[in-house]
Design a protein around this motif. Structure first.
Motif, PDB file in Angstrom:
ATOM      1  N   GLY A 352       0.838  -1.196   0.000  1.00 53.55           N
ATOM      2  CA  GLY A 352       0.000   0.000   0.000  1.00 53.55           C
ATOM      3  C   GLY A 352       0.870   1.243   0.000  1.00 53.55           C
ATOM      4  N   LYS A 353       0.292   2.361   0.440  1.00 51.38           N
ATOM      5  CA  LYS A 353       0.997   3.639   0.483  1.00 51.38           C
ATOM      6  C   LYS A 353       1.430   3.890   1.924  1.00 51.38           C
ATOM      7  N   PRO A 354       2.728   3.819   2.190  1.00 51.12           N
ATOM      8  CA  PRO A 354       3.214   3.819   3.584  1.00 51.12           C
ATOM      9  C   PRO A 354       2.770   5.021   4.404  1.00 51.12           C
ATOM     10  N   LEU A 355       2.954   6.254   3.873  1.00 54.65           N
ATOM     11  CA  LEU A 355       2.609   7.436   4.657  1.00 54.65           C
ATOM     12  C   LEU A 355       1.115   7.526   4.898  1.00 54.65           C
ATOM     13  N   ALA A 356       0.333   7.179   3.878  1.00 59.89           N
ATOM     14  CA  ALA A 356      -1.124   7.232   4.039  1.00 59.89           C
ATOM     15  C   ALA A 356      -1.589   6.234   5.093  1.00 59.89           C
ATOM     16  N   ILE A 357      -1.055   5.010   5.054  1.00 57.04           N
ATOM     17  CA  ILE A 357      -1.433   4.004   6.051  1.00 57.04           C
ATOM     18  C   ILE A 357      -1.002   4.458   7.440  1.00 57.04           C
ATOM     19  N   LYS A 358       0.185   5.062   7.530  1.00 55.95           N
ATOM     20  CA  LYS A 358       0.661   5.543   8.828  1.00 55.95           C
ATOM     21  C   LYS A 358      -0.262   6.625   9.383  1.00 55.95           C
ATOM     22  N   ARG A 359      -0.716   7.561   8.519  1.00 60.08           N
ATOM     23  CA  ARG A 359      -1.650   8.597   8.962  1.00 60.08           C
ATOM     24  C   ARG A 359      -2.958   7.992   9.432  1.00 60.08           C
ATOM     25  N   CYS A 360      -3.443   6.996   8.682  1.00 61.42           N
ATOM     26  CA  CYS A 360      -4.718   6.363   9.020  1.00 61.42           C
ATOM     27  C   CYS A 360      -4.642   5.716  10.407  1.00 61.42           C
ATOM     28  N   ILE A 361      -3.614   4.910  10.648  1.00 57.84           N
ATOM     29  CA  ILE A 361      -3.470   4.222  11.942  1.00 57.84           C
ATOM     30  C   ILE A 361      -3.260   5.238  13.062  1.00 57.84           C
ATOM     31  N   ALA A 362      -2.422   6.258  12.801  1.00 57.66           N
ATOM     32  CA  ALA A 362      -2.150   7.274  13.829  1.00 57.66           C
ATOM     33  C   ALA A 362      -3.423   8.018  14.216  1.00 57.66           C
ATOM     34  N   ASN A 363      -4.262   8.369  13.254  1.00 52.96           N
ATOM     35  CA  ASN A 363      -5.512   9.067  13.555  1.00 52.96           C
ATOM     36  C   ASN A 363      -6.419   8.226  14.439  1.00 52.96           C
ATOM     37  N   LEU A 364      -6.520   6.921  14.126  1.00 54.42           N
ATOM     38  CA  LEU A 364      -7.408   6.050  14.900  1.00 54.42           C
ATOM     39  C   LEU A 364      -6.875   5.851  16.322  1.00 54.42           C
ATOM     40  N   ILE A 365      -5.544   5.725  16.476  1.00 55.25           N
ATOM     41  CA  ILE A 365      -4.976   5.587  17.814  1.00 55.25           C
ATOM     42  C   ILE A 365      -5.133   6.883  18.602  1.00 55.25           C
ATOM     43  N   ASP A 366      -4.908   8.041  17.946  1.00 48.93           N
ATOM     44  CA  ASP A 366      -5.078   9.334  18.619  1.00 48.93           C
ATOM     45  C   ASP A 366      -6.495   9.498  19.143  1.00 48.93           C
ATOM     46  N   ASN A 367      -7.478   9.144  18.323  1.00 46.42           N
ATOM     47  CA  ASN A 367      -8.876   9.257  18.752  1.00 46.42           C
ATOM     48  C   ASN A 367      -9.155   8.343  19.933  1.00 46.42           C
ATOM     49  N   GLY A 368      -8.617   7.089  19.851  1.00 44.98           N
ATOM     50  CA  GLY A 368      -8.872   6.149  20.936  1.00 44.98           C
ATOM     51  C   GLY A 368      -8.288   6.613  22.262  1.00 44.98           C
ATOM     52  N   ILE A 369      -7.070   7.161  22.226  1.00 45.69           N
ATOM     53  CA  ILE A 369      -6.431   7.634  23.457  1.00 45.69           C
ATOM     54  C   ILE A 369      -7.122   8.899  23.982  1.00 45.69           C
ATOM     55  N   LYS A 370      -7.537   9.741  23.056  1.00 49.81           N
ATOM     56  CA  LYS A 370      -8.159  11.001  23.463  1.00 49.81           C
ATOM     57  C   LYS A 370      -9.473  10.785  24.189  1.00 49.81           C
ATOM     58  N   TYR A 371     -10.288   9.810  23.694  1.00 52.81           N
ATOM     59  CA  TYR A 371     -11.622   9.635  24.279  1.00 52.81           C
ATOM     60  C   TYR A 371     -11.747   8.344  25.094  1.00 52.81           C
ATOM     61  N   GLY A 372     -10.774   7.448  24.994  1.00 50.15           N
ATOM     62  CA  GLY A 372     -10.864   6.193  25.727  1.00 50.15           C
ATOM     63  C   GLY A 372      -9.698   5.920  26.638  1.00 50.15           C
ATOM     64  N   LYS A 373      -8.745   6.877  26.744  1.00 53.18           N
ATOM     65  CA  LYS A 373      -7.599   6.789  27.655  1.00 53.18           C
ATOM     66  C   LYS A 373      -6.601   5.700  27.274  1.00 53.18           C
ATOM     67  N   GLN A 374      -7.056   4.487  27.027  1.00 53.32           N
ATOM     68  CA  GLN A 374      -6.177   3.381  26.644  1.00 53.32           C
ATOM     69  C   GLN A 374      -6.735   2.676  25.407  1.00 53.32           C
ATOM     70  N   VAL A 375      -5.834   2.083  24.633  1.00 51.32           N
ATOM     71  CA  VAL A 375      -6.234   1.430  23.373  1.00 51.32           C
ATOM     72  C   VAL A 375      -5.502   0.097  23.248  1.00 51.32           C
ATOM     73  N   GLU A 376      -6.267  -0.949  22.896  1.00 49.17           N
ATOM     74  CA  GLU A 376      -5.661  -2.226  22.500  1.00 49.17           C
ATOM     75  C   GLU A 376      -5.807  -2.375  20.994  1.00 49.17           C
ATOM     76  N   VAL A 377      -4.703  -2.696  20.343  1.00 52.04           N
ATOM     77  CA  VAL A 377      -4.696  -2.875  18.886  1.00 52.04           C
ATOM     78  C   VAL A 377      -4.523  -4.365  18.604  1.00 52.04           C
ATOM     79  N   TYR A 378      -5.516  -4.964  17.960  1.00 51.84           N
ATOM     80  CA  TYR A 378      -5.471  -6.386  17.605  1.00 51.84           C
ATOM     81  C   TYR A 378      -5.139  -6.508  16.118  1.00 51.84           C
TER      82      TYR A 378
END
Length: 457
Positions: A352-378
């Motif tokens: 895939g496109k490395p930077l785009a995938i990195k942005r996608c994963i980073a956004n989802l982790i940022d949201n999870g930490i911001k509103y859920g404090k902790q995140v488990e990634v499976y």
């Protein structure tokens, strides 16, 4: 198509073999009919001679040889044990019995056998000996016809003696057990079928190769829109389809470029009037009016920056490459030690496109930490797709808003930190890779965000 060709060739070969077998069977019976007439005529001529002269004629025929059949005068009848008969032998016996009964109607006690030469010689060791022309040993009983089939006819003479006639089969049917289809014909059919299959396989493969390239290019179009145009080759229909695909790809490129140019122009052009309005707002005397102007200008600037960020974050000009997902996760989660736990792993690379995938994963982790404090990634990976599950421990999102939160500037939180673009950008990147981002509230509390990225073949 190859299966159809094999079946058609097998059917045609069977019909050809059937016709060849019918031809040889018919020819054998016709030749045997003329042989029976010839033997019957010779028997009639022999019976018309005096007894002494009959013996001299039989001995003379044996010494001279060169005949297809020979006579033997016997004092007692012959008795042979014949093994299982094949189809050729049974048909031949039926034909000869009919012919001899018709040609020698005045003769009684006629017996007829068709047997291999070796079987006949074995049984003659313990019984009467039959006169066989010596020339047969050199012309018939040789290496390439080791066991020819013989016709043995026995009939009772008017004087009470017995006459035995041993005859070769009419050429070329020296062996009834022989397959008259012929090894040469079988080899010819096999070679022709092999060449036909190879030619058909090469033809089909050459015609479907551009079709496979077209299918692969269409599959990866959403990920790599700026891939080089396909070469137009193959049949006329495939060339037309390739030409239409290249035209569609070119139009999509122009559309994306125009859209990006439009957003960049709008964002750039808005900066100048916003700056002028800020300067003019500072010239006002009323502080409340100045604050109101600045708040509106901040909102307008935020909208412009958000539009530009949306275009930049979903940039599709990045080239495809093999991505080490585990390495990506390690780099992204490094600043959040203790807050993000990665469970599961994969050794396979995702294309895939490395930077785009990195942005996608980073956004989802940022949201999870911001509103859920902790995140488990499976991490779940198989031959079909790569799936990442982001599970937080926050309040979740009401189901009626699961689709709304992907729209630009939609925020359910009341805090001022954020622009409402993160989830939308993540889903756009997933869509660009042929995947998707979906939300699900968990029964025990928290939100599960599923990122699905199909593998590109």
């Amino acid at each position: 198509m190859l299966v159809a060709i094999v079946l058609a060739q097998a059917l045609s070969s069977f019909l050809w073999y059937f016709q060849v077998r019918q031809y040889h069977s018919r020819t054998l019976l016709e030749s045997s009919h003329y042989l029976a007439q010839d033997i019957s005529a010779s028997i009639k001529q022999l019976q018309q001679l005096p007894e002494q002269q009959q013996q001299e004629t039989i001995e003379q025929r044996r010494r001279l040889g060169g005949n297809q059949y020979s006579f033997t005068s016997l004092n007692s009848p012959l008795s042979f044990q014949v093994g299982p008969q094949n189809r050729h032998s049974l048909d031949l016996l039926e034909q000869l019995e009919s012919d001899f009964q018709q040609e020698l109607a005045a003769t009684k006690d006629i017996s007829l056998w068709v047997m291999p030469y070796n079987q006949l010689t074995r049984q003659m060791r313990h019984g009467p000996k039959l006169n066989l022309p010596t020339i047969w040993s050199a012309t018939v009983f040789n290496d390439y016809r080791p066991d020819p089939s013989l016709i043995v006819l026995q009939l009772k003479q008017p004087n009470g003696q017995w006459l035995a006639v041993v005859s070769l089969l009419p050429p070329p049917y020296f062996e009834l057990s022989k397959n008259y289809f012929g090894q040469e014909l079988a080899w010819f059919m096999g070679i022709m079928t092999t060449f036909l299959l190879l030619f058909t396989f090469s033809l089909i493969r050459s015609q479907t190769r551009p079709l496979r390239r077209l299918a692969k290019a269409a599959s990866s179009l959403t990920i790599d829109l700026f891939q080089p145009p396909l070469k137009e080759e193959g049949s006329d229909e495939i060339c037309q389809a390739t030409r239409a695909f290249n035209s569609m790809q070119s139009k999509l490129k122009r559309y994306i470029e125009d859209r990006e140019l439009l957003f960049r122009s709008i964002s750039h052009d808005l900066k100048t009037p916003i700056t002028r309005l800020r300067l003019r707002a500072e010239l006002l005397d009323d502080e409340r009016t100045i604050d109101a102007f600045n708040r509106d200008l901040d909102d307008l600037e935020l909208l412009a920056k958000g539009a530009l960020q949306t275009v930049k974050e979903t940039d599709i000009h990045e080239n495809l490459s093999d991505i080490d997902i585990m390495s990506h996760l390690e780099h992204i989660t490094e600043p959040y030690r203790g807050k993000v736990v990665v469970k599961g792993s994969t050794e396979a690379f995702y294309r895939g496109k490395p930077l785009a995938i990195k942005r996608c994963i980073a956004n989802l982790i940022d949201n999870g930490i911001k509103y859920g404090k902790q995140v488990e990634v499976y991490v779940l990976d198989d031959d079909e797709e790569l799936c990442l599950l982001f599970v937080d421990h926050g309040p979740g999102i009401p189901e009626q808003h699961h689709l709304d939160v992907f729209n630009p500037y939609v925020r359910l939180a009341t805090d001022k930190d954020g622009s409402g673009l993160g989830l939308g950008i993540a889903r756009n990147i997933a869509h660009a890779h042929g995947g998707d981002v979906t939300l699900q509230n968990l029964p025990q509390g928290g939100l599960e965000v599923k990122l699905q990225l199909p593998h590109v073949n």
